[in-house]
Motif scaffolding. Structure first.
Motif, mmCIF file in Angstrom:
data_model
loop_
_atom_site.group_PDB
_atom_site.id
_atom_site.type_symbol
_atom_site.label_atom_id
_atom_site.label_comp_id
_atom_site.label_asym_id
_atom_site.label_seq_id
_atom_site.Cartn_x
_atom_site.Cartn_y
_atom_site.Cartn_z
ATOM 1 N N GLU A 264 47.955 51.860 34.660
ATOM 2 C CA GLU A 264 47.859 51.098 36.276
ATOM 3 C C GLU A 264 47.359 50.097 35.425
ATOM 4 N N VAL A 265 47.366 49.346 36.091
ATOM 5 C CA VAL A 265 46.737 47.638 36.077
ATOM 6 C C VAL A 265 46.218 46.826 37.324
ATOM 7 N N LEU A 266 45.733 46.812 37.424
ATOM 8 C CA LEU A 266 44.617 46.186 38.874
ATOM 9 C C LEU A 266 43.445 44.656 38.340
ATOM 10 N N THR A 267 44.174 44.305 39.108
ATOM 11 C CA THR A 267 43.491 42.707 39.277
ATOM 12 C C THR A 267 41.982 42.859 40.129
ATOM 13 N N VAL A 268 41.111 41.475 39.907
ATOM 14 C CA VAL A 268 40.130 41.196 40.892
ATOM 15 C C VAL A 268 40.289 39.458 40.442
ATOM 16 N N ALA A 269 39.609 39.108 41.542
ATOM 17 C CA ALA A 269 38.997 37.669 41.662
ATOM 18 C C ALA A 269 38.294 37.595 41.260
ATOM 19 N N ASP A 270 37.761 35.776 40.533
ATOM 20 C CA ASP A 270 36.873 35.594 39.969
ATOM 21 C C ASP A 270 35.472 36.364 40.846
#
Length: 336
Positions: A264-270
Motif C-alpha cells: 500500500e502506498v500513501l501520500t501526505v502533504a508538506d
C-alpha cells in the motif's frame, strides 16, 4: 513464508535472504545498531503504540550508509580503484562518502544545485568531489553522472536500484523487527525505494507477517504514478519540502518488489510532514529531517491507521537544513 525461502516469482536481480543475512553479518560493527525510541505522548497522538528506529543517529546521519558500505564491501577491488561516482540529493551521497573514505576510494557525487547546503558541505568534508553546476534536478543529475562515468572510467554506484544496496538497507528493518518482534505494521518513507525494498526483503528473511506501508510526499509521488502506469514512471511534478524523497522515479528493483508484495502506498502533504517533524522533535527529542517524518504524518492523518496496532517507523535521516528546522519550530503550534 519460511525465513529461508525466496518467492519463485521474485525479480531476477533481487537480493536473496542469504544476501540480507550476509549484509547483517558484514555490517556488524561497521554501522550503529540505532535505538528504537518510544514515547507515551507520541502513542496518544498516533492512536497506537509507536516504535521509531532512529537512523537519524546513524553514521553520516541516515540509513543510507548501510547500503553504501555493503555495496563497497561486495565490489571488485578494481572497481574501487577506478574511482566511484553516484547521484544524490544528499543522504545517499553522505552515506557513500563515508563508505568511500573508509575504503580509501575516490568519489565524485553529482547533486542538484538546490540540494540542502548542509548536505553539500558535509559531502565535501568527507573528501568527495561534488558536481552541482547546471544540475537542476535529479534527472539531470543522473544524465551528468553517466557522462562523467564514461569520460573518466568511474564505477557508478546506484543510490537505490542495486541489489546489494537493497541488502544493506534491509539491515535497518531487520534490526527493528528483531528488537520489536510484536510490531504489526511498518510505515516507511519511499522515493527511489531502497529502504522500502530492503524492508520487504527483511520481512521475508525473518519470515515476519508485519504489514509494510510506503509513504510519499504528495508533491513527489513517484510510486503512485508508477503503480498507475504499471512501470517505474516519473510523477508529473517533484516539489516537496522532503528533499530526501525526490528521486526522479522508483528504481526498477524496488518497484518490482513493492508490486510483488502488494504494498500500500500513501501520500501526505508538506504541511502534514512538517507537523510530524515537529512532533518527533518534541516527543522523542531527536533531530529528524522532513523525509524521516512522512511515516508519522500518515499515521496521524489517515483515519484507517488509528486502529491501535503496534506500529514501527524508521526515522530515515537527520540531515536537515537548520534554518528550515528553526523556522518550522518557531511557527508551528504545539512547540514551547
Amino acid at each position: 513464508m519460511s525465513p529461508t525461502s525466496t518467492p519463485t516469482n521474485a525479480p531476477t536481480n533481487a537480493p536473496t535472504n542469504a544476501d540480507v543475512r550476509r549484509a547483517r553479518d558484514a555490517l556488524r560493527g561497521q554501522v550503529i545498531r540505532t535505538p528504537v525510541l518510544f514515547s507515551e505522548s507520541l502513542d496518544a497522538l498516533a492512536g497506537c503504540p509507536v516504535y521509531a528506529k532512529a537512523e537519524c543517529l546513524q553514521h553520516a546521519g541516515s540509513f543510507k550508509v548501510r547500503g553504501a558500505l555493503y555495496r563497497l564491501l561486495t565490489l571488485p577491488p578494481q572497481d574501487l580503484a577506478d574511482g566511484l561516482i553516484t547521484v544524490s540529493a544528499g543522504n545517499a551521497a553522505l552515506g557513500l562518502a563515508h563508505a568511500a573514505r573508509e575504503f580509501g576510494a575516490k568519489l565524485t557525487v553529482v547533486m542538484p544545485e538546490s540540494a540542502v547546503p548542509e548536505k553539500l558541505a558535509a559531502v565535501a568534508a568527507y573528501g568527495a568531489t561534488v558536481v552541482t553546476e547546471g544540475v537542476v534536478d535529479a534527472a539531470a543529475a543522473f544524465a551528468r553522472a553517466e557522462l562523467l562515468r564514461a569520460e573518466h572510467g568511474l564505477t557508478f554506484v546506484h543510490p537505490f536500484d542495486d541489489p546489494m544496496v537493497v541488502a544493506g538497507a534491509a539491515t535497518a528493518t531487520l534490526e527493528l523487527l528483531e528488537d520489536r518482534p510484536g510490531l504489526e505494521r511498518l510505515l516507511l518513507p519511499a522515493s527511489g525505494g531502497g529502504l522500502l525494498a530492503g524492508a520487504i526483503m527483511a520481512k521475508r528473511t525473518l519470515g515476519s507477517d508485519v504489514e509494510i506501508i510506503a509513504v510519499q510526499p504528495s508533491g513527489a509521488a513517484g510510486f503512485v504514478a508508477s503503480l498507475v502506469a504499471g512501470e517505474p514512471t516519473a510523477p508529473p511534478v517533484i516539489r516537496t519540502v522532503a528533499d530526501g524523497l525526490t528521486a526522479p522515479m522508483p528504481g526498477r528493483l524496488p518497484f518490482a518488489l513493492a508490486v510483488q508484495a502488494r504494498t500500500e502506498v500513501l501520500t501526505v502533504a508538506d504541511k502534514e510532514i512538517l507537523d510530524a517533524m515537529v512532533t518527533l522533535v518534541r516527543t522523542l527529542r531527536v533531530v529528524v529531517e522532513p523525509s524521516a517524518s512522512v511515516g508519522l504524518a500518515a499515521l496521524t492523518h489517515e483515519p484507517h491507521l488509528r486502529d491501535g496496532r503496534p506500529t514501527g517507523l524508521i526515522l530515515s535521516g537527520g540531515n536537515i537544513n537548520w534554518r528550515l528546522l528553526a523556522d518550522t519550530l518557531r511557527v508551528l503550534p504545539g512547540v514551547a
